[in-house]
Scaffold this motif. Structure first.
Motif, short mmCIF file in Angstrom:
data_model
loop_
_atom_site.label_atom_id
_atom_site.label_comp_id
_atom_site.label_asym_id
_atom_site.label_seq_id
_atom_site.Cartn_x
_atom_site.Cartn_y
_atom_site.Cartn_z
N UNK A 271 0.89 -0.92 0.49
CA UNK A 271 -0.19 0.07 -0.11
C UNK A 271 0.91 1.07 -0.14
N UNK A 272 2.37 0.73 0.07
CA UNK A 272 3.14 2.06 -0.79
C UNK A 272 3.33 2.41 -1.60
N UNK A 273 3.39 3.54 -2.48
CA UNK A 273 3.29 3.97 -4.09
C UNK A 273 5.42 3.44 -4.25
N UNK A 274 5.78 4.11 -3.85
CA UNK A 274 7.05 4.40 -3.55
C UNK A 274 7.65 2.79 -3.80
N UNK A 275 7.28 1.90 -3.06
CA UNK A 275 7.83 0.41 -3.07
C UNK A 275 7.41 -0.73 -3.83
N UNK A 276 5.78 -0.24 -4.38
CA UNK A 276 4.96 -0.65 -5.64
C UNK A 276 5.63 -0.64 -6.49
N UNK A 277 6.82 0.36 -6.87
CA UNK A 277 7.41 1.13 -8.47
C UNK A 277 8.92 -0.02 -7.91
N UNK A 278 9.04 0.23 -6.62
CA UNK A 278 10.33 -0.87 -5.99
C UNK A 278 10.30 -2.29 -6.36
N UNK A 279 9.28 -2.46 -6.41
CA UNK A 279 8.76 -4.44 -6.76
C UNK A 279 8.24 -4.51 -7.44
N UNK A 280 8.00 -3.24 -8.72
CA UNK A 280 8.35 -3.58 -10.17
C UNK A 280 9.62 -3.43 -10.99
N UNK A 281 10.49 -2.76 -10.48
CA UNK A 281 11.57 -2.89 -11.15
C UNK A 281 12.40 -4.06 -10.88
N UNK A 282 12.44 -4.89 -9.53
CA UNK A 282 12.70 -6.38 -9.13
C UNK A 282 11.71 -7.31 -10.26
N UNK A 283 10.69 -7.14 -10.00
CA UNK A 283 9.87 -8.04 -10.91
C UNK A 283 10.15 -7.98 -12.35
N UNK A 284 10.13 -6.99 -13.07
CA UNK A 284 10.81 -6.78 -14.29
C UNK A 284 12.17 -7.65 -14.69
N UNK A 285 13.33 -7.02 -14.18
CA UNK A 285 14.72 -7.31 -13.84
C UNK A 285 14.48 -9.21 -13.74
N UNK A 286 14.05 -9.71 -13.61
CA UNK A 286 13.76 -11.25 -13.35
C UNK A 286 13.68 -11.85 -13.80
N UNK A 287 12.36 -10.68 -14.17
CA UNK A 287 11.75 -11.50 -15.65
C UNK A 287 12.62 -11.38 -16.71
N UNK B 287 8.22 5.42 -13.79
CA UNK B 287 8.63 5.16 -12.35
C UNK B 287 9.46 5.78 -11.87
N UNK B 288 9.52 6.67 -10.17
CA UNK B 288 10.82 7.41 -10.00
C UNK B 288 11.70 6.53 -9.25
N UNK B 289 11.28 5.51 -8.71
CA UNK B 289 12.06 4.27 -7.89
C UNK B 289 12.13 2.17 -9.04
N UNK B 290 12.97 3.32 -10.16
CA UNK B 290 13.07 2.03 -11.26
C UNK B 290 14.50 2.17 -11.59
N UNK B 291 15.36 0.84 -11.57
CA UNK B 291 16.84 1.07 -12.17
C UNK B 291 17.05 1.39 -13.75
N UNK B 292 18.15 2.08 -14.13
CA UNK B 292 17.98 2.53 -15.20
C UNK B 292 17.76 1.75 -16.47
N UNK B 293 18.67 0.82 -15.35
CA UNK B 293 18.41 -0.72 -16.21
C UNK B 293 17.42 -1.45 -17.15
N UNK B 294 17.00 -1.23 -15.87
CA UNK B 294 14.97 -2.10 -15.89
C UNK B 294 14.54 -0.89 -17.13
N UNK B 295 14.50 0.76 -16.87
CA UNK B 295 14.24 1.84 -17.58
C UNK B 295 14.36 1.38 -18.93
N UNK B 296 15.54 1.10 -19.09
CA UNK B 296 16.01 1.66 -20.46
C UNK B 296 15.97 -0.25 -20.94
#
Length: 313
Positions: A234-250, A283-292
């Motif tokens: 229920x925290x927007x920032x943590x949610x974005x960070x989870x997305x970053x890790x989720x997609x990186x793992x994919x 998103x703000x809390x996304x690594x550069x590698x994942x965004x790229x």
């Protein structure tokens, strides 16, 4: 009373490495240890090597079980531990002599709930010229840093926690990937203060052999843990960070050897990226590698796979 640190070492067919690992633990400057070696159904001589070392130092305790997976082995170690604190070390890795002392001093001096140090990969030489820097995080900031692998990551090692906290948050045995991430994610949710020191004391040794570079259905099924984390967040920032890790793992899974895998499973991984791609790009809390990688995936998933394979060497 001097606190006891329980070091938990899961073992599976590690006869080539376990002696070096255990000798590095026996050489610790902090002596009040118990070293719980959990042999998870090894088919080689791992247990014999451990028994030989056990003759010279009774701090080593060998527990043998049928093969149930690394999470089960770690849970067995947690359940049987008698120490006030828990530290994990993998059987093919090794540590510097002040590894435990560094973590314990950090934990007690800063009165944290989790103490974390740094590591090097393979046999890199540690630069002793580096000055130790201690940083303190609240629960939210620590979780975001862990998910983005900023300062520290979700590696099960290089961390010290209380036995009480570990015993109330065991590893999930249904996961073959992200089990360490979920373990520390739940730990940090219940923590008020996480302390980190950039001192390196752990040598993480990578091997070419094994199933680590092969995609499996069990790995794909384990990805559901990220959806659970997102649904409960229920925290927007943590949610974005989870997305970053989720997609990186994919992306990582998509780059593995997928021979024998159903094409529908591959489509599932790609659909996860597509589903969360907008958040990952904006998103703000996304690594550069994942965004790229997400930007490239709009045009070609194959190109990302080629780049990841080149990066791995």
């Amino acid at each position: 009373m001097i606190p006891i640190v329980s070091i938990i070492v899961p073992v599976f067919n590690s006869e080539k490495y376990i002696e070096k690992c255990l000798k590095s633990l026996l050489a610790q400057t902090y002596k009040d240890l118990e070293i719980l070696v959990i042999d998870d159904g090894s088919k080689d001589n791992s247990s014999d090597v451990v028994r030989q070392l056990q003759l010279d130092d009774q701090r080593i305790k060998l527990i043998c079980q049928e093969n149930q997976g690394v999470s089960s082995a770690r849970n067995k170690g947690i359940e049987m531990s008698k120490g006030q604190y828990i530290v994990f070390v993998d059987s093919d890795d090794y540590v510097e002599s002040n590894y435990v002392e560094t973590l314990l001093d950090l934990y007690e001096e800063e009165r944290g709930d989790v103490a974390i140090s740094n590591y090097v990969i393979n046999h890199d030489v540690i630069d002793v010229q580096d000055q130790d820097v201690v940083e303190k995080f609240d629960s939210k900031t620590a979780i975001i840093n862990m998910l983005l692998a900023n300062k520290f990551d979700s590696c099960v090692c290089c961390k010290l926690i209380s036995a009480e906290l570990a015993k109330s948050n065991l590893f999930r045995k249904d996961l073959v990937i992200a089990e360490d991430l979920y373990f520390y994610y739940t730990i940090m949710q219940k923590s008020n203060k996480i302390v980190y020191i950039n001192r390196v004391g752990y040598h993480y040794v990578q091997h070419e052999a094994g199933t680590i570079n092969k995609l499996s259905e069990s790995k794909i099924r384990s990805m559901s843990v990220f959806e659970e984390m997102l649904n409960d967040c229920n925290d927007k920032d943590i949610y974005e960070a989870i997305i970053s890790k989720y997609i990186s793992t994919c992306f990582h899974l998509l780059s593995l050897d997928n021979s024998g895998i159903n094409c529908e499973d591959i489509k599932t991984l790609k659909s996860i990226v597509k589903k969360h791609r907008k958040t990952a790009i904006l998103g703000k809390y996304i690594t550069k590698k994942v965004r790229f990688a997400c930007l490239i995936s709009i045009f070609s998933f194959d190109l990302i796979n080629k780049l990841l394979k080149i990066q791995r060497g």
